[in-house]
Write a protein that holds these residues in place. Structure first.
Motif, PDB file in Angstrom:
ATOM      1  N   PHE A  13       0.844  -1.210   0.000  1.00  0.00           N
ATOM      2  CA  PHE A  13       0.000   0.000   0.000  1.00  0.00           C
ATOM      3  C   PHE A  13       0.876   1.257   0.000  1.00  0.00           C
ATOM      4  CE2 PHE A  13      -2.228  -3.302   2.578  1.00  0.00           C
ATOM      5  CZ  PHE A  13      -3.048  -3.730   1.556  1.00  0.00           C
ATOM      6  N   GLY A  29      -4.892   2.531  -5.736  1.00  0.00           N
ATOM      7  CA  GLY A  29      -4.171   1.460  -5.059  1.00  0.00           C
ATOM      8  C   GLY A  29      -4.601   1.334  -3.611  1.00  0.00           C
ATOM      9  N   GLN A  30      -3.874   2.033  -2.726  1.00  0.00           N
ATOM     10  CA  GLN A  30      -4.209   1.996  -1.296  1.00  0.00           C
ATOM     11  C   GLN A  30      -5.689   2.342  -1.091  1.00  0.00           C
ATOM     12  OE1 GLN A  30      -2.217   5.072   0.960  1.00  0.00           O
ATOM     13  NE2 GLN A  30      -1.809   3.640   2.630  1.00  0.00           N
ATOM     14  N   GLY A  31      -6.334   1.653  -0.130  1.00  0.00           N
ATOM     15  CA  GLY A  31      -7.773   1.810   0.042  1.00  0.00           C
ATOM     16  C   GLY A  31      -8.156   2.992   0.923  1.00  0.00           C
ATOM     17  N   TYR A 117      -4.578  -9.911   4.247  1.00  0.00           N
ATOM     18  CA  TYR A 117      -4.110  -8.567   4.580  1.00  0.00           C
ATOM     19  C   TYR A 117      -2.635  -8.644   4.991  1.00  0.00           C
ATOM     20  CZ  TYR A 117      -4.140  -3.858   6.400  1.00  0.00           C
ATOM     21  OH  TYR A 117      -3.849  -2.542   6.625  1.00  0.00           O
ATOM     22  N   ASN A 166     -10.789  -8.353   2.302  1.00  0.00           N
ATOM     23  CA  ASN A 166      -9.883  -7.541   1.506  1.00  0.00           C
ATOM     24  C   ASN A 166      -8.763  -8.477   1.045  1.00  0.00           C
ATOM     25  OD1 ASN A 166      -8.107  -5.644   0.500  1.00  0.00           O
ATOM     26  ND2 ASN A 166      -7.585  -4.738   2.473  1.00  0.00           N
ATOM     27  N   LYS A 228     -13.021   2.742   8.685  1.00  0.00           N
ATOM     28  CA  LYS A 228     -13.878   2.195   7.640  1.00  0.00           C
ATOM     29  C   LYS A 228     -15.327   2.619   7.838  1.00  0.00           C
ATOM     30  CE  LYS A 228     -10.462  -0.312   6.015  1.00  0.00           C
ATOM     31  NZ  LYS A 228      -9.288   0.234   6.703  1.00  0.00           N
ATOM     32  N   PHE A 313     -13.087  -2.397  -2.724  1.00  0.00           N
ATOM     33  CA  PHE A 313     -12.216  -2.954  -3.758  1.00  0.00           C
ATOM     34  C   PHE A 313     -12.916  -3.874  -4.741  1.00  0.00           C
ATOM     35  CE2 PHE A 313      -9.787  -2.741   0.327  1.00  0.00           C
ATOM     36  CZ  PHE A 313      -9.131  -1.556   0.030  1.00  0.00           C
ATOM     37  N   ARG A 359      -5.921  -5.220  -7.796  1.00  0.00           N
ATOM     38  CA  ARG A 359      -7.038  -4.685  -7.013  1.00  0.00           C
ATOM     39  C   ARG A 359      -7.153  -3.186  -7.255  1.00  0.00           C
ATOM     40  NH1 ARG A 359      -6.547  -3.684  -0.645  1.00  0.00           N
ATOM     41  NH2 ARG A 359      -5.932  -1.662  -1.499  1.00  0.00           N
TER      42      ARG A 359
HETATM   43  N1  GLN Z   1      -6.091  -1.464   4.288  1.00  0.00           N
HETATM   44  C1  GLN Z   1      -5.837  -0.513   3.268  1.00  0.00           C
HETATM   45  C2  GLN Z   1      -5.855  -1.232   1.924  1.00  0.00           C
HETATM   46  O1  GLN Z   1      -6.115  -2.398   1.865  1.00  0.00           O
HETATM   47  C3  GLN Z   1      -4.511   0.135   3.440  1.00  0.00           C
HETATM   48  C4  GLN Z   1      -3.987   0.146   4.816  1.00  0.00           C
HETATM   49  C5  GLN Z   1      -2.564   0.564   4.821  1.00  0.00           C
HETATM   50  O2  GLN Z   1      -2.150   1.349   3.984  1.00  0.00           O
HETATM   51  N2  GLN Z   1      -1.827   0.049   5.720  1.00  0.00           N
HETATM   52  O3  GLN Z   1      -5.588  -0.611   0.943  1.00  0.00           O
END
Ligand code: GLN
Ligand code: PMP
Length: 384
Positions: A13, A29-31, A117, A166, A228, A313, A359
C-alpha cells in the motif's frame, strides 16, 4: 537489526501510494475514499481538539467510546457487550498486532486465508508463530472445510479470518462461517476475526459477526475500525472486542504498543457510533454506485472484472482481460506509463500467490473513477 525486517518488503500500500505520488498518477491502489465522510463527525473532532482533552486517554480507551462500541454492536447484531469487552487501539492494524502478540506463543501455528491482509504474516512471525496459509481460489474465493481441516495440526492455536474480505470484496456465507466455527471449536482454537469492513456491504447483504455463532464468543477476538465505518481511514481509531478476560490480556499487549489513542478522535468516534446509524445506508449506496461506475467503465474497456459485494475494492483478471503481464509488471507499467496506481495481489500470499490479478479501489468521486478508468484503458493499450 532484526533479519525479519531487514528482508521484509515495504507494504504494497505504501509502495503503490509512493509511486502514485512520484508519477502524479490517479491512486486506485491503497484503500481510502476521496469523498463521503460525515461533516458532523469532523465538527465534533474539531470541537474536541479545542475544548476537550489533549492529554493521554486511558490505555483501554475513553469510557464513552468503549460504551459506544459495545452499544453499537448490541444494536446492530443483538449482542450483549459492555465496556469490559472493548479495548480501543490506534487503528485495526494496531488491534491486529496486539491481538496476535497477546495470543500467539513461540511455535504456535496460525492459519490465515490467502490472499491475506499484509500485516498478518509478519506479526505472527514476530510473535514467534508459524504461518500456515490456506489459499482461497478465484473467482469464488470460498473457504472449504476439508482444506481448512487439513491445515490443522497439534500445534495450531489461532485462525485469522477476514470477513468481509480484503482484497476480494467477498462476504463469507453462513456455511463458511460455520466451517470456521466448527474447526475452531473442535480443535479449541482462538479466532482473530478481522471484521473492519462489516458495514461496507454494497448489495443489501447482512453481516454476521463470527462471535455470534454458538461457542464462538469465548474464543473470538473481533477487530473493528472507525476508519472504515466513517470513511476516515487516516484517523486510525480501531478496537478489539472479546470476552472480558481475553480483552484484558489483549489490552496488556496494546498498552506497550501505543498505550493509548488520540482522545479527541476517540470522542468524535464515540459521537459517530452513537448518532450515526443513519449515515450507514447512504454510504453503502454511494459506494455501490461508485463500484458500478468503475466496473462498467472497466468492462467497456475490455477488462474482466471480478464481482465485489463489500469493501472498497474490486479485482481485475489481467489474463482474462488479454493482458499478458503479471500483476507486478502491470502495476509498475500502469503507474509509470499510464498514470494509474493499482495494487497487485501477489504480495497478499507467500505460497503460490495469484499473479494475474490486480485490485482497484472504487471508493472515489466520479471524476476520479473516470480518470482512473481512462488511465486503465491507456494501460491496456500500452501494456497488453
Ligand atoms: N487497508 C488498506 C488497503 O487495503 C490500506 C492500509 C494501509 O495502507 N496500511 O488498501
Ligand atoms: N484489516 C483489513 C482487512 C483492512 O483492510 C485494513 C485497512 N484497509 C485494516 C485491517 C487496517 O485498518 P486500520 O486502517 O484501521 O488500521
Amino acid at each position: 537489526m532484526n533479519p525479519l525486517y531487514e528482508h521484509m518488503a515495504t507494504s504494497v500500500f505504501e509502495r503503490m501510494s509512493g509511486l502514485a505520488a512520484q508519477h502524479q498518477a490517479i491512486n486506485l491502489g491503497q484503500g481510502f475514499p476521496d469523498f463521503g465522510w460525515p461533516d458532523e463527525i469532523l465538527d465534533c473532532a474539531a470541537r474536541a481538539v479545542k475544548e476537550g482533552s489533549n492529554q493521554y486517554a486511558p490505555s483501554r480507551g475513553l469510557p464513552q467510546l468503549r460504551d459506544a462500541v459495545a452499544a453499537h454492536y448490541n444494536r446492530h447484531h443483538g449482542l450483549s457487550l459492555d465496556a469490559g469487552h472493548v479495548c480501543v487501539t490506534s487503528g485495526a492494524t494496531e488491534a491486529l498486532g496486539a491481538a496476535i502478540l497477546a495470543s500467539v506463543s513461540p511455535g504456535d501455528e496460525v492459519i490465515i486465508f490467502t490472499p491475506a491482509y499484509d500485516s498478518y504474516a509478519p506479526m505472527i512471525r514476530r510473535a514467534g508463530g508459524v504461518v500456515r496459509e490456506v489459499a482461497l481460489k478465484p473467482p469464488e474465493w470460498r473457504i472449504d472445510h476439508a482444506q481448512l481441516h487439513a491445515m490443522v495440526t497439534a500445534k495450531t492455536r489461532i485462525i485469522i479470518l477476514n470477513n468481509p474480505h480484503n482484497p476480494t470484496g467477498r462476504l463469507c456465507d453462513a456455511s463458511e462461517l460455520d466451517t470456521v466455527a466448527a474447526v475452531a471449536r473442535e480443535h479449541d482454537l482462538t479466532v482473530i476475526s478481522d471484521e473492519v469492513w462489516e458495514h461496507i456491504l454494497l448489495d443489501g447483504q447482512t453481516f454476521t459477526p463470527l462471535a455470534s455463532l454458538p461457542g464462538m464468543a469465548e474464543r473470538t477476538i473481533k477487530i473493528g475500525s472507525a476508519g472504515k465505518i466513517f470513511s476516515l481511514t487516516g484517523w486510525k481509531v480501531g478496537w478489539m472486542v472479546a470476552q472480558p478476560e481475553m480483552a484484558s490480556v489483549a489490552a496488556r499487549a496494546h498498552q506497550f504498543l501505543t498505550f493509548a489513542t488520540a482522545p479527541n478522535l476517540q470522542a468524535a468516534v464515540a459521537f459517530g457510533l452513537n448518532e450515526g446509524d443513519a449515515w450507514i445506508e447512504p454510504m453503502r449506496k454511494r459506494f455501490a454506485r461508485a463500484r458500478d461506475r468503475m466496473a462498467t467503465g472497466l468492462k467497456a474497456a475490455g477488462f474482466d472484472v471480478l464481482d465485489s459485494a463489500s469493501t472498497y475494492f474490486q479485482c481485475v483478471d489481467l489474463a482474462a482481460s488479454g493482458v499478458a503481464l503479471d500483476d507486478e509488471a502491470f502495476a509498475a507499467g500502469a503507474v509509470e506509463r499510464a498514470g494509474v496506481a493499482v495494487v497487485p495481489l501477489s504480495p497478499f500470499a507467500e505460497t503460490d500467490p495469484p499473479r494475474h490479478l490486480v485490485r482497484l479501489c472504487f471508493a472515489k468521486r466520479d471524476e476520479t473513477i473516470d480518470a482512473g478508468v481512462a488511465a486503465m484503458t491507456r494501460a491496456k493499450e500500452i501494456l497488453a
